[in-house]
Design a protein around this motif. Structure first.
Motif, PDB file in Angstrom:
ATOM      1  N   ASP A 262     -75.820 -50.848  -9.102  1.00 24.98           N
ATOM      2  CA  ASP A 262     -74.829 -51.084 -10.126  1.00 24.98           C
ATOM      3  C   ASP A 262     -73.432 -51.181  -9.799  1.00 24.98           C
ATOM      4  OD1 ASP A 262     -74.322 -48.549 -10.090  1.00 24.98           O
ATOM      5  OD2 ASP A 262     -75.017 -47.985 -12.035  1.00 24.98           O
ATOM      6  N   ARG A 263     -72.993 -50.956  -8.514  1.00 27.10           N
ATOM      7  CA  ARG A 263     -71.698 -51.148  -7.882  1.00 27.10           C
ATOM      8  C   ARG A 263     -71.595 -52.583  -7.039  1.00 27.10           C
ATOM      9  NH1 ARG A 263     -70.176 -45.125  -6.045  1.00 27.10           N
ATOM     10  NH2 ARG A 263     -70.235 -43.965  -8.392  1.00 27.10           N
ATOM     11  N   LEU A 264     -72.833 -53.095  -6.790  1.00 30.33           N
ATOM     12  CA  LEU A 264     -72.953 -54.465  -6.257  1.00 30.33           C
ATOM     13  C   LEU A 264     -73.127 -55.594  -6.826  1.00 30.33           C
ATOM     14  CD1 LEU A 264     -75.068 -53.062  -3.188  1.00 30.33           C
ATOM     15  CD2 LEU A 264     -72.489 -53.206  -3.135  1.00 30.33           C
ATOM     16  N   ILE A 265     -72.113 -55.579  -7.805  1.00 28.82           N
ATOM     17  CA  ILE A 265     -72.188 -56.741  -9.058  1.00 28.82           C
ATOM     18  C   ILE A 265     -71.068 -57.546  -8.952  1.00 28.82           C
ATOM     19  CG2 ILE A 265     -74.383 -55.687 -10.209  1.00 28.82           C
ATOM     20  CD1 ILE A 265     -72.016 -54.454 -12.075  1.00 28.82           C
ATOM     21  N   PHE A 266     -71.089 -58.665  -9.595  1.00 32.77           N
ATOM     22  CA  PHE A 266     -69.908 -59.576  -9.761  1.00 32.77           C
ATOM     23  C   PHE A 266     -69.699 -60.009 -11.060  1.00 32.77           C
ATOM     24  CE2 PHE A 266     -71.336 -60.339  -5.451  1.00 32.77           C
ATOM     25  CZ  PHE A 266     -70.332 -60.275  -4.708  1.00 32.77           C
ATOM     26  N   GLY A 267     -68.792 -60.058 -11.722  1.00 35.36           N
ATOM     27  CA  GLY A 267     -68.504 -60.805 -13.030  1.00 35.36           C
ATOM     28  C   GLY A 267     -68.895 -60.008 -14.179  1.00 35.36           C
TER      29      GLY A 267
ATOM     30  N   GLU B 107     -63.932 -67.365 -10.341  1.00 32.21           N
ATOM     31  CA  GLU B 107     -63.377 -66.083  -9.942  1.00 32.21           C
ATOM     32  C   GLU B 107     -63.129 -65.929  -8.469  1.00 32.21           C
ATOM     33  OE1 GLU B 107     -64.738 -63.394 -13.739  1.00 32.21           O
ATOM     34  OE2 GLU B 107     -66.242 -64.178 -12.392  1.00 32.21           O
ATOM     35  N   VAL B 108     -62.340 -65.019  -8.090  1.00 32.67           N
ATOM     36  CA  VAL B 108     -62.186 -64.567  -6.557  1.00 32.67           C
ATOM     37  C   VAL B 108     -62.334 -63.081  -6.655  1.00 32.67           C
ATOM     38  CG1 VAL B 108     -60.689 -64.560  -4.390  1.00 32.67           C
ATOM     39  CG2 VAL B 108     -60.538 -66.305  -6.095  1.00 32.67           C
ATOM     40  N   TYR B 109     -63.331 -62.677  -5.848  1.00 32.15           N
ATOM     41  CA  TYR B 109     -63.609 -61.120  -5.693  1.00 32.15           C
ATOM     42  C   TYR B 109     -63.091 -60.870  -4.068  1.00 32.15           C
ATOM     43  CZ  TYR B 109     -65.442 -60.911 -10.239  1.00 32.15           C
ATOM     44  OH  TYR B 109     -65.561 -60.761 -11.721  1.00 32.15           O
ATOM     45  N   VAL B 110     -62.375 -59.802  -4.088  1.00 27.95           N
ATOM     46  CA  VAL B 110     -61.808 -59.484  -2.697  1.00 27.95           C
ATOM     47  C   VAL B 110     -62.819 -58.352  -2.234  1.00 27.95           C
ATOM     48  CG1 VAL B 110     -59.640 -58.507  -1.573  1.00 27.95           C
ATOM     49  CG2 VAL B 110     -59.438 -60.193  -3.375  1.00 27.95           C
ATOM     50  N   ASN B 111     -63.081 -58.480  -0.850  1.00 20.95           N
ATOM     51  CA  ASN B 111     -63.682 -57.702  -0.004  1.00 20.95           C
ATOM     52  C   ASN B 111     -62.738 -56.239   0.318  1.00 20.95           C
ATOM     53  OD1 ASN B 111     -65.394 -56.276   1.854  1.00 20.95           O
ATOM     54  ND2 ASN B 111     -66.343 -58.298   2.572  1.00 20.95           N
TER      55      ASN B 111
ATOM     56  N   TRP C  55     -62.157 -55.389  -6.516  1.00 18.33           N
ATOM     57  CA  TRP C  55     -61.169 -56.069  -7.580  1.00 18.33           C
ATOM     58  C   TRP C  55     -61.005 -57.506  -7.543  1.00 18.33           C
ATOM     59  CZ3 TRP C  55     -56.270 -58.795  -6.264  1.00 18.33           C
ATOM     60  CH2 TRP C  55     -56.088 -58.665  -4.863  1.00 18.33           C
ATOM     61  N   GLY C  56     -60.570 -58.296  -8.479  1.00 19.56           N
ATOM     62  CA  GLY C  56     -60.762 -59.513  -8.428  1.00 19.56           C
ATOM     63  C   GLY C  56     -59.823 -60.316  -9.455  1.00 19.56           C
ATOM     64  N   TYR C  57     -59.843 -61.785  -9.501  1.00 17.53           N
ATOM     65  CA  TYR C  57     -58.965 -62.275 -10.715  1.00 17.53           C
ATOM     66  C   TYR C  57     -59.278 -63.908 -10.487  1.00 17.53           C
ATOM     67  CZ  TYR C  57     -57.166 -63.513  -5.804  1.00 17.53           C
ATOM     68  OH  TYR C  57     -57.013 -63.917  -4.323  1.00 17.53           O
ATOM     69  N   PRO C  58     -59.005 -64.505 -11.576  1.00 21.80           N
ATOM     70  CA  PRO C  58     -59.177 -65.811 -11.683  1.00 21.80           C
ATOM     71  C   PRO C  58     -58.727 -66.925 -10.577  1.00 21.80           C
ATOM     72  CG  PRO C  58     -58.409 -64.906 -13.734  1.00 21.80           C
ATOM     73  CD  PRO C  58     -57.987 -64.006 -12.800  1.00 21.80           C
ATOM     74  N   LEU C  59     -59.609 -67.787 -10.239  1.00 20.30           N
ATOM     75  CA  LEU C  59     -59.171 -68.731  -9.266  1.00 20.30           C
ATOM     76  C   LEU C  59     -57.753 -69.310  -9.795  1.00 20.30           C
ATOM     77  CD1 LEU C  59     -59.908 -70.166  -6.695  1.00 20.30           C
ATOM     78  CD2 LEU C  59     -61.017 -71.806  -8.000  1.00 20.30           C
ATOM     79  N   GLY C  60     -57.644 -69.471 -11.033  1.00 20.80           N
ATOM     80  CA  GLY C  60     -56.708 -70.234 -11.545  1.00 20.80           C
ATOM     81  C   GLY C  60     -56.763 -69.940 -13.163  1.00 20.80           C
ATOM     82  N   PRO C  61     -55.821 -70.213 -13.921  1.00 23.79           N
ATOM     83  CA  PRO C  61     -55.716 -70.176 -15.290  1.00 23.79           C
ATOM     84  C   PRO C  61     -56.643 -70.904 -16.168  1.00 23.79           C
ATOM     85  CG  PRO C  61     -53.769 -71.287 -14.413  1.00 23.79           C
ATOM     86  CD  PRO C  61     -54.327 -71.016 -13.268  1.00 23.79           C
ATOM     87  N   GLU C  62     -57.152 -72.188 -15.347  1.00 23.16           N
ATOM     88  CA  GLU C  62     -57.832 -73.002 -16.141  1.00 23.16           C
ATOM     89  C   GLU C  62     -59.211 -72.777 -16.209  1.00 23.16           C
ATOM     90  OE1 GLU C  62     -54.579 -74.725 -13.541  1.00 23.16           O
ATOM     91  OE2 GLU C  62     -56.385 -73.575 -12.983  1.00 23.16           O
ATOM     92  N   LYS C  63     -59.915 -73.039 -17.221  1.00 26.40           N
ATOM     93  CA  LYS C  63     -61.393 -72.801 -17.434  1.00 26.40           C
ATOM     94  C   LYS C  63     -61.945 -74.170 -17.235  1.00 26.40           C
ATOM     95  CE  LYS C  63     -61.218 -69.392 -21.129  1.00 26.40           C
ATOM     96  NZ  LYS C  63     -61.862 -68.939 -22.314  1.00 26.40           N
ATOM     97  N   ALA C  64     -63.235 -74.269 -16.977  1.00 25.82           N
ATOM     98  CA  ALA C  64     -63.830 -75.531 -16.488  1.00 25.82           C
ATOM     99  C   ALA C  64     -65.341 -75.182 -16.610  1.00 25.82           C
ATOM    100  CB  ALA C  64     -63.358 -75.990 -15.017  1.00 25.82           C
TER     101      ALA C  64
END
Length: 371
Positions: free
Chosen positions: A29-34, A69-73, A81-90
């Motif tokens: 459960d630690r190897l999940i995204f989003g 989204e972007v998730y950093v190794n 940790w991660g962050y949106p690729l950009g503010p836009e939704k698509a």
């Protein structure tokens, strides 16, 4: 998930004489995204921040608007940790990445359903800015690939669409793309494209996975990026959603792996470059939405990994000749899996697997030493 670490493992044998007799694909459960609500269509691994390890780019939305989204190794194959690729939704299906503008870092093209496809440039540290669209077209895009089609050293964009013609756009070298040049049928329903020189004539050809009763196609390049010579493969009415080109029997010619919906998947072995034999079925009447290949068991040939919807994802181990496949289901999770990617995210030399799930958490399986 509170209170204990939930884990699930898939154990398989390695080649006799390897450092270990068994290898484990382990998820926890630690190897999940989003998030549980993410409608993820695909995952891409690239080093977006230039620190030498692979980060994750997540395409979300499909037909509904969500943030990509972007998730950093963290260097150990953990994405903490991660962050949106950009503010836009698509309404995004694909986020292929590569150096589009020649500045040495990894940029992204965002492929959207019934919206413009966008270019995001990297500042060199993994932060992206939407700068312009690939073209003015608003299409039902299902996949996007980056490939240097014209051999000029810059990555071009290929877009496949379900219900209208596909197209490619040539890069001017700075990340701007020229007008659409069509390939495939006018009203095609292409879900995916594989790109390689399959007839060994020195230029790249296209293999299309088609749905909606349309035959799968091989489009041969005339050397001038005209893909007018068409050959078909399959039954003529397969519901094919994924296609991979790989040498499955080590004869030096590329073979085709087709992932199908509602019928067995199939391997088409090259009889000679550009010509393929009848389909060799593998699996069952699965709902395969994506596939990839990797040498999971380190025996020198390529195995197949398939992503299924509402049933377990599966591994198919190659007998060496590309004709016989040993099946192993990844029991424990039955998601709507739209994408799968194999990559060494923890730097140990073994391929790990990530599965892109719709309305469920995306999941990473690390390949580790069996205990």
């Amino acid at each position: 998930m509170k209170g204990r670490l939930l884990a699930h493992a898939v154990i398989f044998a390695l080649l006799p004489g390897s450092l270990s007799g068994q290898r484990t694909l382990l998820t926890t459960d630690r190897l999940i995204f989003g998030n549980q609500s993410d409608l993820t269509a695909s995952i891409v691994f690239e080093d977006v921040d230039g620190d030498g390890d692979l980060d994750a780019l997540i395409a979300n939305g499909r037909h509904w608007t969500q943030h990509n989204e972007v998730y950093v190794n963290n260097g150990a194959g953990q994405f903490t940790w991660g962050y949106p690729l950009g503010p836009e939704k698509a309404t995004t299906y694909a986020v292929p990445a590569g150096d589009l503008d020649g500045d040495g870092d990894v940029d992204v093209v965002v492929g959207n359903d019934r919206a413009e496809n966008w270019v995001y440039l990297n500042d060199g540290k993994g932060h992206f800015t939407r700068v312009w669209s690939v073209g003015p077209e608003i299409e039902p895009t299902r996949s996007v690939q980056l490939y240097d089609l014209d051999g000029d050293g810059s990555l071009d964009v290929l877009v496949t669409n379900r219900g209208t013609t596909n197209g490619f756009h040539l890069n001017d070298g700075g990340g701007r793309f020229g007008p659409k040049r069509s390939f495939g049928d006018l009203n095609g329903s292409t879900i995916a494209v594989a790109i390689a020189d399959i007839d060994n004539d020195g230029d790249v050809d296209l293999v299309l996975a088609n749905r909606d009763g349309q035959a799968n196609q091989i489009l041969l390049n005339d050397g001038e990026l005209n893909f007018d010579e068409v050959r078909e493969f399959g039954t003529g009415s397969d519901e094919t959603r994924s296609v991979v080109l790989a040498d499955l029997n080590s004869d030096g010619a590329l073979d085709i792996v087709a992932g199908n919906i509602g019928e067995p998947n199939a391997v088409y072995l090259a009889e000679r470059p550009g010509y393929f034999g009848p389909g060799i079925p593998f699996g069952h009447d699965e709902q395969t939405y994506a596939s990839t290949v990797a040498d999971l068991d380190r025996d020198g040939d390529l195995d197949i990994i398939v992503a299924n919807v509402r049933e377990p994802n599966a591994l198919y181990f190659n007998s060496g000749n590309g004709e016989l496949w040993r099946e192993k289901f990844m029991e424990g999770f039955e998601e709507s899996t739209y994408g799968v990617v194999a990559a060494d995210v923890n730097g140990d030399g073994y391929p790990d697997l990530a599965f892109a799930n719709s309305e469920s958490l995306n999941r990473l399986y690390l390949s580790i030493q069996a205990r």
